[in-house]
Design an enzyme around this catalytic site. Structure first.
Site, PDB file in Angstrom:
ATOM      1  N   ASP A 112      -0.823  17.470   6.723  1.00  0.00           N
ATOM      2  CA  ASP A 112      -2.018  16.774   6.735  1.00  0.00           C
ATOM      3  C   ASP A 112      -1.628  16.721   8.855  1.00  0.00           C
ATOM      4  O   ASP A 112      -1.147  15.740   9.308  1.00  0.00           O
ATOM      5  CB  ASP A 112      -2.247  16.251   5.987  1.00  0.00           C
ATOM      6  CG  ASP A 112      -3.583  16.046   6.386  1.00  0.00           C
ATOM      7  OD1 ASP A 112      -4.250  16.098   6.889  1.00  0.00           O
ATOM      8  OD2 ASP A 112      -4.429  14.931   5.185  1.00  0.00           O
ATOM      9  N   LYS A 113      -3.163  15.329   8.892  1.00  0.00           N
ATOM     10  CA  LYS A 113      -3.230  14.570  10.146  1.00  0.00           C
ATOM     11  C   LYS A 113      -4.075  12.894   9.620  1.00  0.00           C
ATOM     12  O   LYS A 113      -5.158  13.615   8.740  1.00  0.00           O
ATOM     13  CB  LYS A 113      -3.927  14.951  11.176  1.00  0.00           C
ATOM     14  CG  LYS A 113      -4.026  14.533  12.299  1.00  0.00           C
ATOM     15  CD  LYS A 113      -5.876  14.082  12.214  1.00  0.00           C
ATOM     16  CE  LYS A 113      -6.850  13.317  12.880  1.00  0.00           C
ATOM     17  NZ  LYS A 113      -7.509  13.241  12.708  1.00  0.00           N
ATOM     18  N   HIS A 114      -3.786  11.924  10.602  1.00  0.00           N
ATOM     19  CA  HIS A 114      -4.584  10.569   9.846  1.00  0.00           C
ATOM     20  C   HIS A 114      -5.312  10.222  11.203  1.00  0.00           C
ATOM     21  O   HIS A 114      -3.642  10.401  12.087  1.00  0.00           O
ATOM     22  CB  HIS A 114      -4.039  10.262   8.811  1.00  0.00           C
ATOM     23  CG  HIS A 114      -4.896   9.023   8.742  1.00  0.00           C
ATOM     24  ND1 HIS A 114      -5.942   8.643   7.936  1.00  0.00           N
ATOM     25  CD2 HIS A 114      -4.852   8.233   9.212  1.00  0.00           C
ATOM     26  CE1 HIS A 114      -7.097   7.783   8.156  1.00  0.00           C
ATOM     27  NE2 HIS A 114      -5.558   6.541   8.457  1.00  0.00           N
ATOM     28  N   SER A 115      -6.314   9.585  11.179  1.00  0.00           N
ATOM     29  CA  SER A 115      -6.870   8.948  12.695  1.00  0.00           C
ATOM     30  C   SER A 115      -7.622   7.209  12.022  1.00  0.00           C
ATOM     31  O   SER A 115      -7.549   7.286  10.894  1.00  0.00           O
ATOM     32  CB  SER A 115      -7.508   9.850  13.485  1.00  0.00           C
ATOM     33  OG  SER A 115      -8.732   8.692  14.149  1.00  0.00           O
TER      34      SER A 115
ATOM     35  N   THR B 229     -15.548  11.707   8.902  1.00  0.00           N
ATOM     36  CA  THR B 229     -14.847  12.992   9.111  1.00  0.00           C
ATOM     37  C   THR B 229     -15.872  13.718   8.110  1.00  0.00           C
ATOM     38  O   THR B 229     -16.921  14.724   8.426  1.00  0.00           O
ATOM     39  CB  THR B 229     -13.940  13.420   8.919  1.00  0.00           C
ATOM     40  OG1 THR B 229     -12.506  12.993   9.690  1.00  0.00           O
ATOM     41  CG2 THR B 229     -13.689  14.800   8.852  1.00  0.00           C
TER      42      THR B 229
ATOM     43  N   ARG C 211     -10.361  -6.348  -0.875  1.00  0.00           N
ATOM     44  CA  ARG C 211      -9.997  -6.927   0.176  1.00  0.00           C
ATOM     45  C   ARG C 211     -11.557  -6.696   1.118  1.00  0.00           C
ATOM     46  O   ARG C 211     -11.496  -7.471   2.462  1.00  0.00           O
ATOM     47  CB  ARG C 211      -9.044  -5.464   1.185  1.00  0.00           C
ATOM     48  CG  ARG C 211      -7.518  -5.948   0.272  1.00  0.00           C
ATOM     49  CD  ARG C 211      -6.574  -4.150   0.884  1.00  0.00           C
ATOM     50  NE  ARG C 211      -6.981  -4.472   2.753  1.00  0.00           N
ATOM     51  CZ  ARG C 211      -6.704  -2.956   3.007  1.00  0.00           C
ATOM     52  NH1 ARG C 211      -6.561  -2.353   2.526  1.00  0.00           N
ATOM     53  NH2 ARG C 211      -7.107  -3.374   4.538  1.00  0.00           N
TER      54      ARG C 211
ATOM     55  N   SER D  72      -2.824   1.135   2.395  1.00  0.00           N
ATOM     56  CA  SER D  72      -3.531   1.975   1.662  1.00  0.00           C
ATOM     57  C   SER D  72      -3.771   3.430   1.835  1.00  0.00           C
ATOM     58  O   SER D  72      -4.132   4.621   1.176  1.00  0.00           O
ATOM     59  CB  SER D  72      -4.883   1.362   2.130  1.00  0.00           C
ATOM     60  OG  SER D  72      -6.371   1.962   1.615  1.00  0.00           O
TER      61      SER D  72
ATOM     62  N   LYS E  74      -3.322   7.584  -0.011  1.00  0.00           N
ATOM     63  CA  LYS E  74      -3.827   8.732  -0.364  1.00  0.00           C
ATOM     64  C   LYS E  74      -4.038  10.180   0.297  1.00  0.00           C
ATOM     65  O   LYS E  74      -3.503  10.494  -0.143  1.00  0.00           O
ATOM     66  CB  LYS E  74      -5.940   8.554   0.683  1.00  0.00           C
ATOM     67  CG  LYS E  74      -6.430   7.065   0.090  1.00  0.00           C
ATOM     68  CD  LYS E  74      -7.812   7.234  -0.023  1.00  0.00           C
ATOM     69  CE  LYS E  74      -7.977   6.618   1.437  1.00  0.00           C
ATOM     70  NZ  LYS E  74      -7.231   5.324   1.573  1.00  0.00           N
ATOM     71  N   LYS E  75      -3.136  10.304   1.275  1.00  0.00           N
ATOM     72  CA  LYS E  75      -2.807  10.768   2.405  1.00  0.00           C
ATOM     73  C   LYS E  75      -1.723  11.926   1.383  1.00  0.00           C
ATOM     74  O   LYS E  75      -1.051  12.653   0.840  1.00  0.00           O
ATOM     75  CB  LYS E  75      -2.058  10.571   4.202  1.00  0.00           C
ATOM     76  CG  LYS E  75      -3.107  10.372   4.585  1.00  0.00           C
ATOM     77  CD  LYS E  75      -3.805  12.101   4.863  1.00  0.00           C
ATOM     78  CE  LYS E  75      -5.392  11.907   5.911  1.00  0.00           C
ATOM     79  NZ  LYS E  75      -5.753  12.789   5.714  1.00  0.00           N
TER      80      LYS E  75
END
Length: 433
Positions: free
Chosen positions: A79-82, A119, A167, A182, A186-187
């Site tokens: 996967d990828k996260h930005s 997204t 938060r 955080s 999740k990832k």
């Protein structure tokens, strides 16, 4: 264990043990930790920080506070996260491209946050599409199509969902330790073998300076690898929108153009997507040149477009998205140019201000209950360094009303500085391994 003792340790600049942080994360999920204790913990971490070991322990504890997926697939799960920016719709292209390249992408995504688009909000511009699926549906779509972009179920990292809400109302969002836990909780709950991180840097990002972006990238990479997931990061430029459009349907449209083989629709978006995809394949042991060639072929051959269309259909969207996407995306009733007030070059672009202009149009949320208008946004954004004449277009605004269009035009003009030409900026600033 006692939440008060754990909070006291952080307050005294001490790092709680792995067992204590695991217990605290579980307590966030099952309510053994009160709201007051969660807020005190968040503020203590925000002010005093955690050690590297503590950051990994908190990440793993929050990951393990709910379901952690395990996969039995004939290829790696990646996967990828930005970290968020404007005009950043990479995920919609990246997931189907990787699926064509024989890896699996169960992408658990989020909605817009502040000035940045989400997204899931972009995908929901496609009529009929449902991103709220069961775990069984996620598994089936991922196996059959190779990719699925969906929202998290209530059982994915519930500790993060509760701590993030606290938060947000206690002014403790801006903590590298808490941001790291955080994002990664999740990832990593998705059961990944490899993860690539796109850490944005510049006026349209949360991290405005290279030093801030580097610190976050380093924390994320070290924590993810420490938690057992092979992870790298790229620090990428966000001093102008990644794609020449901001909004939901308009960003889906530019992704469709790229998937249709029209690289000229957004060269920066295309090039960054290819780089991120290729790097993930290299992390799985493929040759660098071969990986880039496979990614480019996945797009140019139309195979990635077909996978995207299969995913959309599997999520309840139109079955003919590949052939007839123009007719399915909503269009705003008011469309007009935003013109330059002076002649010169585009010296600077305030990406955050542009993002907030789209939010004001209705393309994002000011409060959680706001409904998004998927049709509104900005397109044909002028590029950093481009020459413009007085009265020439800076972009096109898509709005629900004439009044909203006029307000957006004023915001866009204020966000763009006309002056001397600026030096070209590299798209990929640094790689963190």
């Amino acid at each position: 264990m006692d939440a008060r003792a754990i909070i006291a340790k952080v307050r005294k600049h001490q790092t709680p043990s792995r067992e204590e942080l695991t217990w605290f994360a579980k307590g966030l999920a099952n309510k053994d930790v009160s709201d007051a204790q969660a807020g005190a913990f968040a503020m203590a971490v925000c002010l005093n920080g955690l050690s590297d070991e503590g950051r990994v322990a908190l990440t793993q504890g929050m990951r393990d506070s709910g379901d952690v997926l395990k996969w039995d697939l004939p290829g790696p799960v990646v996967d990828k996260h930005s970290t968020g920016g404007v005009g950043d719709c990479v995920s919609l292209i990246l997931a189907p491209v990787l699926a064509v390249c024989d890896v699996y992408v169960p992408m658990i995504s989020g909605r817009g946050l502040g000035h940045t688009g989400g997204t899931l909000d972009k995908l929901e511009a496609i009529p009929g599409l449902n991103i709220n699926v069961t775990e069984a549906q996620l598994r089936k779509i991922t196996r059959d199509v190779g990719c699925a972009i969906v929202s998290a179920t209530g059982q994915i990292a519930p500790a993060d969902r509760r701590l993030y809400a606290i938060r947000d109302v206690t002014a403790s969002v801006e903590s590298v330790d808490l941001i790291t836990a955080s994002i990664l909780s999740k990832k990593l709950a998705a059961g990944l073998e490899s993860l690539i991180l796109d850490v944005k840097c510049g006026s349209g990002a949360f991290m405005k300076t290279p030093d801030e972006a580097r610190a976050l990238a380093r924390a994320l990479v070290d924590a993810a690898n420490g938690a057992g997931c092979k992870t790298e990061a790229m620090i990428t430029d966000m001093n102008e929108p990644l794609a020449p459009c901001l909004g939901n349907a308009v960003e889906v449209a530019v992704c469709m153009e790229i998937l249709a083989g029209n690289k000229a629709a957004s060269p920066r978006l295309h090039d960054l997507t290819v780089a991120l995809c290729a790097r993930l394949l290299v992390m799985q042991g493929q040759d660098e040149g071969e990986a880039a060639a496979r990614v480019s072929k996945a797009i140019s051959s139309g195979a990635a477009m077909e996978r995207f269309a299969q995913m959309i259909a599997a999520l309840g969207g139109p079955p003919d998205m590949a052939e007839d996407w123009h007719t399915h995306l909503p269009r705003a009733p008011v469309v007009g140019d935003v013109v330059s007030p002076a002649a010169g070059h585009i010296a600077a672009i305030d990406g955050e201000a542009l993002g907030l202009a789209v939010v004001a149009l209705g393309g994002g949320r000011r409060v959680e209950t706001d409904r998004i208008d998927p049709a509104v946004g900005l397109t044909d954004m002028v590029a950093l360094g481009a020459a413009v004449g007085q009265g020439q277009p800076l972009c096109t605004v898509h709005a629900a009303t004439e009044e909203a269009a006029e307000e957006a035009a004023r915001a866009v003009q204020a966000a763009i500085t006309i002056g001397n030409p600026s030096a070209p900026q590299d798209l990929i600033l640094e790689r963190i391994t």
